[in-house]
Motif scaffolding. Structure first.
Motif, PDB file in Angstrom:
ATOM      1  N   LEU A  89     -47.539 -16.092 -62.622  1.00 34.62           N
ATOM      2  CA  LEU A  89     -47.180 -17.238 -63.451  1.00 34.62           C
ATOM      3  C   LEU A  89     -48.350 -18.205 -63.464  1.00 34.62           C
ATOM      4  O   LEU A  89     -48.852 -18.587 -62.410  1.00 34.62           O
ATOM      5  N   VAL A  90     -48.773 -18.584 -64.654  1.00 34.28           N
ATOM      6  CA  VAL A  90     -49.797 -19.612 -64.839  1.00 34.28           C
ATOM      7  C   VAL A  90     -49.153 -20.727 -65.655  1.00 34.28           C
ATOM      8  O   VAL A  90     -48.565 -20.473 -66.706  1.00 34.28           O
ATOM      9  N   ILE A  91     -49.254 -21.954 -65.153  1.00 38.47           N
ATOM     10  CA  ILE A  91     -48.749 -23.121 -65.876  1.00 38.47           C
ATOM     11  C   ILE A  91     -49.902 -24.094 -66.053  1.00 38.47           C
ATOM     12  O   ILE A  91     -50.642 -24.371 -65.110  1.00 38.47           O
ATOM     13  N   GLU A  92     -50.039 -24.589 -67.276  1.00 41.34           N
ATOM     14  CA  GLU A  92     -51.049 -25.606 -67.551  1.00 41.34           C
ATOM     15  C   GLU A  92     -50.380 -26.765 -68.273  1.00 41.34           C
ATOM     16  O   GLU A  92     -49.641 -26.559 -69.232  1.00 41.34           O
ATOM     17  N   GLU A  93     -50.636 -27.970 -67.771  1.00 44.58           N
ATOM     18  CA  GLU A  93     -50.168 -29.178 -68.436  1.00 44.58           C
ATOM     19  C   GLU A  93     -51.392 -29.942 -68.922  1.00 44.58           C
ATOM     20  O   GLU A  93     -52.310 -30.223 -68.152  1.00 44.58           O
ATOM     21  N   ASP A 130     -49.592 -18.680 -59.450  1.00 42.67           N
ATOM     22  CA  ASP A 130     -49.185 -17.953 -58.254  1.00 42.67           C
ATOM     23  C   ASP A 130     -48.564 -16.635 -58.700  1.00 42.67           C
ATOM     24  O   ASP A 130     -48.244 -16.449 -59.874  1.00 42.67           O
ATOM     25  N   VAL A 131     -48.397 -15.724 -57.739  1.00 45.39           N
ATOM     26  CA  VAL A 131     -47.793 -14.418 -57.988  1.00 45.39           C
ATOM     27  C   VAL A 131     -46.503 -14.355 -57.191  1.00 45.39           C
ATOM     28  O   VAL A 131     -46.468 -14.729 -56.012  1.00 45.39           O
ATOM     29  N   TYR A 132     -45.446 -13.863 -57.846  1.00 42.99           N
ATOM     30  CA  TYR A 132     -44.119 -13.837 -57.247  1.00 42.99           C
ATOM     31  C   TYR A 132     -43.613 -12.408 -57.100  1.00 42.99           C
ATOM     32  O   TYR A 132     -43.899 -11.550 -57.945  1.00 42.99           O
TER      33      TYR A 132
END
Length: 173
Positions: free
Chosen positions: A107-111, A21-23
């Motif tokens: 922000l990019v989050i990868e699990e 997402d973009v903040y």
């Protein structure tokens, strides 16, 4: 319903969830929200321990996940890589990338290393975490007033996760 995440199998048993997402904040502020205990406790997790590259922290997420994570890479303000539950059968990776987009930050989050059959649960969970981050940034405070523990999730987190899970199940790998 907007879906922020994607899911993919890494092999027959393990998979990955990626959310982004973009903040409306600059990269330094978002980095602080993602790496300082006081700011993390506003939206994601209570964190304590050795907060440096090579250190191990203990976390209790708003979702109830709790356990250790080793900080593998901490390249402020762009890249963070953690090994969750290091040295166990449930070992995984949690990685975040931050990128400036004008006056905003992506922000990019990868699990990675999640059970393939449960990816939709994790996808929905990570989306709620990112939504909570946005709410915390907007109000400059905690997204969850009621608190949480390793036994009981934050009530608002749980309600939104329950709402999102069917949508993620439909997009399951």
């Amino acid at each position: 319903m907007k879906i922020l995440g994607t899911m993919r199998a890494l092999d027959e048993t393990r998979g990955a969830v990626r959310v982004e997402d973009v903040y409306d904040t600059d990269i330094d502020d978002l980095w602080a929200a993602c790496t300082t205990p006081e700011r993390l406790a506003r939206w994601l997790a209570q964190v304590s321990g050795a907060l440096h590259e090579g250190g191990t922290v203990q976390a209790v997420f708003t979702s109830t996940w709790s356990g250790p994570a080793r900080i593998e890479v901490c390249d402020a303000p762009h890249h963070l890589l953690l090994t969750t539950e290091p040295g166990t059968a449930d070992e995984g990776e949690l990685e975040a990338w931050l990128t400036s987009v004008g006056s905003q930050t992506k922000l990019v989050i990868e699990e990675r290393g999640l059970p393939v059959g449960s990816l939709h649960f994790h996808g929905a969970g990570w989306q709620v975490h990112l939504e909570d981050l946005g709410r915390s940034l907007a109000i400059d405070g905690p997204a969850h007033d009621g608190g949480w523990s390793a036994e009981a999730p934050a009530p608002a987190w749980h309600a939104r996760w329950t709402e999102l899970t069917p949508a993620y199940r439909r997009t399951d790998v």
